[in-house]
Motif scaffolding. Sequence first.
Motif, PDB file in Angstrom:
ATOM      1  N   ASP A 229       0.820  -1.213   0.000  1.00 16.20           N
ATOM      2  CA  ASP A 229       0.000   0.000   0.000  1.00 16.20           C
ATOM      3  C   ASP A 229       0.854   1.264   0.000  1.00 16.20           C
ATOM      4  N   THR A 230       2.085   1.201   0.508  1.00 14.17           N
ATOM      5  CA  THR A 230       2.970   2.369   0.427  1.00 14.17           C
ATOM      6  C   THR A 230       3.231   2.747  -1.025  1.00 14.17           C
ATOM      7  N   ALA A 231       3.249   1.763  -1.907  1.00 10.16           N
ATOM      8  CA  ALA A 231       3.408   2.007  -3.339  1.00 10.16           C
ATOM      9  C   ALA A 231       2.076   2.329  -4.012  1.00 10.16           C
ATOM     10  N   GLN A 232       1.041   2.614  -3.183  1.00  5.91           N
ATOM     11  CA  GLN A 232      -0.294   2.942  -3.673  1.00  5.91           C
ATOM     12  C   GLN A 232      -0.933   1.781  -4.421  1.00  5.91           C
ATOM     13  N   ARG A 233      -0.590   0.587  -3.974  1.00  4.21           N
ATOM     14  CA  ARG A 233      -1.182  -0.629  -4.532  1.00  4.21           C
ATOM     15  C   ARG A 233      -2.682  -0.637  -4.294  1.00  4.21           C
ATOM     16  N   GLY A 234      -3.451  -0.774  -5.358  1.00  9.73           N
ATOM     17  CA  GLY A 234      -4.893  -0.750  -5.240  1.00  9.73           C
ATOM     18  C   GLY A 234      -5.453   0.622  -4.954  1.00  9.73           C
TER      19      GLY A 234
ATOM     20  N   GLY B 135      -5.375  -2.982   9.119  1.00 12.85           N
ATOM     21  CA  GLY B 135      -6.558  -2.479   9.793  1.00 12.85           C
ATOM     22  C   GLY B 135      -7.362  -1.519   8.934  1.00 12.85           C
ATOM     23  N   ASP B 136      -8.624  -1.329   9.330  1.00 14.78           N
ATOM     24  CA  ASP B 136      -9.495  -0.482   8.525  1.00 14.78           C
ATOM     25  C   ASP B 136      -9.133   0.990   8.617  1.00 14.78           C
ATOM     26  N   MET B 137      -8.246   1.380   9.547  1.00 16.62           N
ATOM     27  CA  MET B 137      -7.772   2.761   9.552  1.00 16.62           C
ATOM     28  C   MET B 137      -6.897   3.027   8.323  1.00 16.62           C
ATOM     29  N   PHE B 138      -6.285   1.988   7.775  1.00 16.53           N
ATOM     30  CA  PHE B 138      -5.518   2.104   6.542  1.00 16.53           C
ATOM     31  C   PHE B 138      -6.406   1.935   5.314  1.00 16.53           C
ATOM     32  N   ASP B 139      -7.421   1.085   5.419  1.00 20.66           N
ATOM     33  CA  ASP B 139      -8.312   0.808   4.292  1.00 20.66           C
ATOM     34  C   ASP B 139      -9.688   0.457   4.850  1.00 20.66           C
ATOM     35  N   PRO B 140     -10.647   1.389   4.790  1.00 21.03           N
ATOM     36  CA  PRO B 140     -11.966   1.133   5.370  1.00 21.03           C
ATOM     37  C   PRO B 140     -12.663  -0.090   4.788  1.00 21.03           C
TER      38      PRO B 140
ATOM     39  N   THR C 150      -5.617   7.892   7.875  1.00 19.21           N
ATOM     40  CA  THR C 150      -4.329   7.208   7.795  1.00 19.21           C
ATOM     41  C   THR C 150      -3.989   6.767   6.379  1.00 19.21           C
ATOM     42  N   ARG C 151      -5.003   6.469   5.576  1.00 21.98           N
ATOM     43  CA  ARG C 151      -4.730   5.968   4.219  1.00 21.98           C
ATOM     44  C   ARG C 151      -3.982   6.987   3.357  1.00 21.98           C
ATOM     45  N   PHE C 152      -3.925   8.254   3.806  1.00 24.72           N
ATOM     46  CA  PHE C 152      -3.213   9.275   3.048  1.00 24.72           C
ATOM     47  C   PHE C 152      -1.754   9.415   3.469  1.00 24.72           C
ATOM     48  N   TYR C 153      -1.248   8.467   4.253  1.00 23.18           N
ATOM     49  CA  TYR C 153       0.136   8.580   4.733  1.00 23.18           C
ATOM     50  C   TYR C 153       1.147   8.572   3.600  1.00 23.18           C
ATOM     51  N   LYS C 154       0.801   7.939   2.472  1.00 24.90           N
ATOM     52  CA  LYS C 154       1.759   7.876   1.361  1.00 24.90           C
ATOM     53  C   LYS C 154       2.222   9.261   0.924  1.00 24.90           C
TER      54      LYS C 154
END
Length: 395
Positions: A83-88, A192-197, A326-330
């Motif tokens: 997910d750091t590489a914006q996977r998905g 966790g859903d804080m990274f991806d609801p 949190t999902r905007f950490y990238k």
Amino acid sequence: MALSLTLPTASGSLAPYALRGTAPVKPDAGVRFNRIAYSAAHVVADPLAAIDPWLQSAVDWDTTIAYRRHLFSLGLGVAEAMDTAQRGMGLDWPTSLELIRRSLDAAKDVPGALVASGCGTDHLNIDDVKSVDDVIGGYEEQMAAIEALGGKLIVMASRALARVARSPADYERVYDRILRQAKQPVVLHWLGDMFDPALAGYWGSKDADAAMDTALAVIAAHPHKVDGIKISLLDKDKEIAMRRRLPPGVRMYTGDDFNYAELIAGDGFGSEPTHGKSDALLGIFDAIAPAASAALGALAQGQTEKFHAILGPTVPLSRHIFAAPTRFYKTGVVFMAWLNGHQKHFTMVGGQQSTRSLQHFAELFRLADAANLLEQPELAVRRMKTLLALHGVEG
């Protein structure tokens, strides 16, 4: 004279800021770690590509792979296409597979370099996924492609599975099928859903303790096929509780970007080494790579106080980068790479450079300075001033 600039404050006003950090710590050459440490690495977008950034992805391959070589040079492994590489979240499966191929090729030039690659179901049209068998087929397709390249798998949490599973038994069925087929031990991934609801209720329950029981049952059924599990719940107590229950030899890879320093240092619990400490698979290690390397080197030499002295000041920065949503950490991770000269621009796949405010970037800059993470202070100031000017702030 100290470098200075004008930064917005939390109140919305402007105030002068003078850099106060010292030179970033440099890792000792040749030091081996006593923890396995993967950095989930970002991708560098191609800002000159004629695409619609919200709909298509274009990667600057040379700069992206150069950053992986930088991570390898610091002794860090690369967790690829996560997910750091914006996977998905901008990076599609064909581009992810090409990224994995190129990263594995680069690792061949570095003796001992570690790469583990994300295997998921993100190529499926989620509206067409009707059953657990569809999810299994999706995992198997990516699994075959990565293993054909010689890659080690990180079995990523699946949005499709979260959508169609009706009970913990459905999760057990999927993971049983995948683990039985794996050619080498895998890393499981509980995001966790804080990274991806869309992953709310993963492992068949919204109760974290019940979900943990299911994940542990999956691992216990295949302990020799599981290298470890990365959990990203931002809850250190749950991570500690789970790692103490893992089968002997199965590692806990901390994904806790709020509490990683104390979790990696460990508490020495029990006679089983993997129960008393966490290894690492962290997105923040992309942004703080030199400090992470230096701290891990100190820990391996028994210098625990030095480990905490280096890594402790990075924690406030990480908590800011990973603040909700949190999902905007990238965005913060790529911003750090731009400030430190690892890429020439602040453009992201999916146009996600727009997901954080100027105030957020200003505080990130201050925290990076306080943690001694600005590798080229003059460049960092120039680039921060460029961003400020784009927002109408001069000085």
